[in-house]
Design a protein around this motif. Sequence first.
Motif, PDB file in Angstrom:
ATOM      1  N   MET A  52      50.981 -18.947  36.713  1.00 36.23           N
ATOM      2  CA  MET A  52      50.673 -17.966  35.774  1.00 36.23           C
ATOM      3  C   MET A  52      51.644 -16.995  35.404  1.00 36.23           C
ATOM      4  SD  MET A  52      47.097 -15.869  35.633  1.00 36.23           S
ATOM      5  CE  MET A  52      47.027 -14.187  35.716  1.00 36.23           C
ATOM      6  N   ALA A  53      52.388 -16.567  36.319  1.00 35.19           N
ATOM      7  CA  ALA A  53      53.448 -15.635  35.744  1.00 35.19           C
ATOM      8  C   ALA A  53      54.590 -16.419  34.790  1.00 35.19           C
ATOM      9  CB  ALA A  53      54.255 -15.308  37.219  1.00 35.19           C
ATOM     10  N   ILE A  54      54.676 -17.349  35.075  1.00 41.13           N
ATOM     11  CA  ILE A  54      55.655 -18.090  34.171  1.00 41.13           C
ATOM     12  C   ILE A  54      55.184 -18.286  32.610  1.00 41.13           C
ATOM     13  CG2 ILE A  54      56.823 -20.550  33.697  1.00 41.13           C
ATOM     14  CD1 ILE A  54      57.275 -20.728  36.686  1.00 41.13           C
ATOM     15  N   GLN A  55      53.916 -18.668  32.675  1.00 38.95           N
ATOM     16  CA  GLN A  55      53.321 -18.511  31.152  1.00 38.95           C
ATOM     17  C   GLN A  55      53.217 -17.212  30.690  1.00 38.95           C
ATOM     18  OE1 GLN A  55      49.395 -20.630  31.375  1.00 38.95           O
ATOM     19  NE2 GLN A  55      50.177 -22.147  32.833  1.00 38.95           N
ATOM     20  N   GLN A  56      52.816 -16.009  31.524  1.00 43.49           N
ATOM     21  CA  GLN A  56      53.058 -14.790  30.993  1.00 43.49           C
ATOM     22  C   GLN A  56      54.223 -14.268  30.526  1.00 43.49           C
ATOM     23  OE1 GLN A  56      51.600 -12.614  34.316  1.00 43.49           O
ATOM     24  NE2 GLN A  56      49.622 -12.316  33.367  1.00 43.49           N
ATOM     25  N   ALA A  57      55.356 -14.589  31.305  1.00 41.64           N
ATOM     26  CA  ALA A  57      56.819 -14.387  31.002  1.00 41.64           C
ATOM     27  C   ALA A  57      57.109 -14.915  29.725  1.00 41.64           C
ATOM     28  CB  ALA A  57      57.646 -14.778  32.216  1.00 41.64           C
ATOM     29  N   ARG A  58      56.734 -16.367  29.505  1.00 45.69           N
ATOM     30  CA  ARG A  58      57.076 -16.742  28.217  1.00 45.69           C
ATOM     31  C   ARG A  58      56.529 -16.136  26.922  1.00 45.69           C
ATOM     32  NH1 ARG A  58      56.978 -22.775  30.653  1.00 45.69           N
ATOM     33  NH2 ARG A  58      58.852 -22.902  31.608  1.00 45.69           N
ATOM     34  N   THR A  59      55.363 -15.770  27.324  1.00 47.89           N
ATOM     35  CA  THR A  59      54.770 -15.024  26.160  1.00 47.89           C
ATOM     36  C   THR A  59      55.272 -13.813  25.746  1.00 47.89           C
ATOM     37  OG1 THR A  59      52.759 -16.138  26.634  1.00 47.89           O
ATOM     38  CG2 THR A  59      52.397 -14.175  25.129  1.00 47.89           C
ATOM     39  N   LEU A  60      55.624 -13.102  26.893  1.00 47.94           N
ATOM     40  CA  LEU A  60      56.292 -11.739  26.701  1.00 47.94           C
ATOM     41  C   LEU A  60      57.686 -12.012  26.169  1.00 47.94           C
ATOM     42  CD1 LEU A  60      56.298  -8.770  27.463  1.00 47.94           C
ATOM     43  CD2 LEU A  60      57.237  -9.299  29.553  1.00 47.94           C
ATOM     44  N   ALA A  61      58.418 -12.907  26.520  1.00 48.60           N
ATOM     45  CA  ALA A  61      59.872 -12.919  25.754  1.00 48.60           C
ATOM     46  C   ALA A  61      59.601 -13.279  24.546  1.00 48.60           C
ATOM     47  CB  ALA A  61      60.428 -14.235  26.600  1.00 48.60           C
ATOM     48  N   LYS A  62      58.462 -14.260  24.076  1.00 48.48           N
ATOM     49  CA  LYS A  62      58.579 -14.626  22.665  1.00 48.48           C
ATOM     50  C   LYS A  62      58.003 -13.160  21.921  1.00 48.48           C
ATOM     51  CE  LYS A  62      55.791 -17.573  19.555  1.00 48.48           C
ATOM     52  NZ  LYS A  62      56.359 -16.876  18.450  1.00 48.48           N
ATOM     53  N   ASN A  63      57.088 -12.580  22.515  1.00 47.59           N
ATOM     54  CA  ASN A  63      56.694 -11.282  21.819  1.00 47.59           C
ATOM     55  C   ASN A  63      57.868 -10.475  21.689  1.00 47.59           C
ATOM     56  OD1 ASN A  63      54.113 -12.030  21.095  1.00 47.59           O
ATOM     57  ND2 ASN A  63      53.387 -11.518  23.112  1.00 47.59           N
ATOM     58  N   LEU A  64      58.898 -10.370  22.528  1.00 47.77           N
ATOM     59  CA  LEU A  64      59.931  -9.243  22.691  1.00 47.77           C
ATOM     60  C   LEU A  64      60.836  -9.831  21.512  1.00 47.77           C
ATOM     61  CD1 LEU A  64      60.320  -8.295  26.422  1.00 47.77           C
ATOM     62  CD2 LEU A  64      59.655  -6.847  24.457  1.00 47.77           C
ATOM     63  N   LYS A  74      52.122  -9.952  18.691  1.00 48.92           N
ATOM     64  CA  LYS A  74      51.318 -10.561  18.093  1.00 48.92           C
ATOM     65  C   LYS A  74      50.587 -11.900  18.582  1.00 48.92           C
ATOM     66  CE  LYS A  74      54.116 -12.839  14.377  1.00 48.92           C
ATOM     67  NZ  LYS A  74      54.452 -12.962  13.177  1.00 48.92           N
ATOM     68  N   THR A  75      51.502 -12.174  19.694  1.00 46.08           N
ATOM     69  CA  THR A  75      50.936 -13.555  20.135  1.00 46.08           C
ATOM     70  C   THR A  75      50.353 -13.056  21.444  1.00 46.08           C
ATOM     71  OG1 THR A  75      52.870 -14.787  19.224  1.00 46.08           O
ATOM     72  CG2 THR A  75      51.845 -15.700  20.951  1.00 46.08           C
ATOM     73  N   PRO A  76      49.019 -13.272  21.508  1.00 43.15           N
ATOM     74  CA  PRO A  76      48.122 -13.134  22.658  1.00 43.15           C
ATOM     75  C   PRO A  76      48.452 -14.122  23.745  1.00 43.15           C
ATOM     76  CG  PRO A  76      46.906 -14.325  21.100  1.00 43.15           C
ATOM     77  CD  PRO A  76      48.246 -14.078  20.267  1.00 43.15           C
ATOM     78  N   PHE A  77      48.114 -13.597  25.088  1.00 43.01           N
ATOM     79  CA  PHE A  77      48.642 -14.418  26.269  1.00 43.01           C
ATOM     80  C   PHE A  77      47.206 -15.283  26.307  1.00 43.01           C
ATOM     81  CE2 PHE A  77      47.922 -15.184  30.930  1.00 43.01           C
ATOM     82  CZ  PHE A  77      48.971 -16.089  31.029  1.00 43.01           C
ATOM     83  N   ARG A  78      47.475 -16.651  26.504  1.00 43.63           N
ATOM     84  CA  ARG A  78      46.418 -17.589  26.786  1.00 43.63           C
ATOM     85  C   ARG A  78      46.776 -18.295  28.157  1.00 43.63           C
ATOM     86  NH1 ARG A  78      46.471 -17.872  21.270  1.00 43.63           N
ATOM     87  NH2 ARG A  78      44.373 -16.861  20.217  1.00 43.63           N
ATOM     88  N   TYR A  79      46.039 -18.145  29.180  1.00 44.41           N
ATOM     89  CA  TYR A  79      46.305 -18.863  30.364  1.00 44.41           C
ATOM     90  C   TYR A  79      45.859 -20.336  30.304  1.00 44.41           C
ATOM     91  CZ  TYR A  79      45.968 -20.540  35.318  1.00 44.41           C
ATOM     92  OH  TYR A  79      46.386 -21.117  36.457  1.00 44.41           O
TER      93      TYR A  79
END
Length: 106
Positions: free
Chosen positions: A1-13, A19-24
């Motif tokens: 889950m942390a890897i997926q969150q980090a990828r979404t955060l990196a994309k948003n940053l 604008k890209t919401p996190f979806r697990y």
Amino acid sequence: MAIQQARTLAKNLNDGEFKTPFRYKDKGSMATVGRNRAVADLNHVQLSGFPAWFCWMFVHLISILGMRNKFTVLINWIWAYFSYPTSLRLLLHPSRYPLRSRWGER
């Protein structure tokens, strides 16, 4: 889950806005409980015993960074599997009621 969150955060940053919401996305669960014994509950497949243990080892092997590290770990696992270097990993003290100073307490 942390890897997926980090990828979404990196994309948003990198985009400069959130604008890209996190979806697990659940990829399943795996656990090993001993030699040749494991359980794996993947999306549409449930495994147990040797197949689950082999799948667990494969997933962990591919997650190791660097080809040399993967090869080293694989050789160590093969050696350990056939040589049975099992040892008891317990700290035992001879007295029934150990002194607190032995455990680092004062």
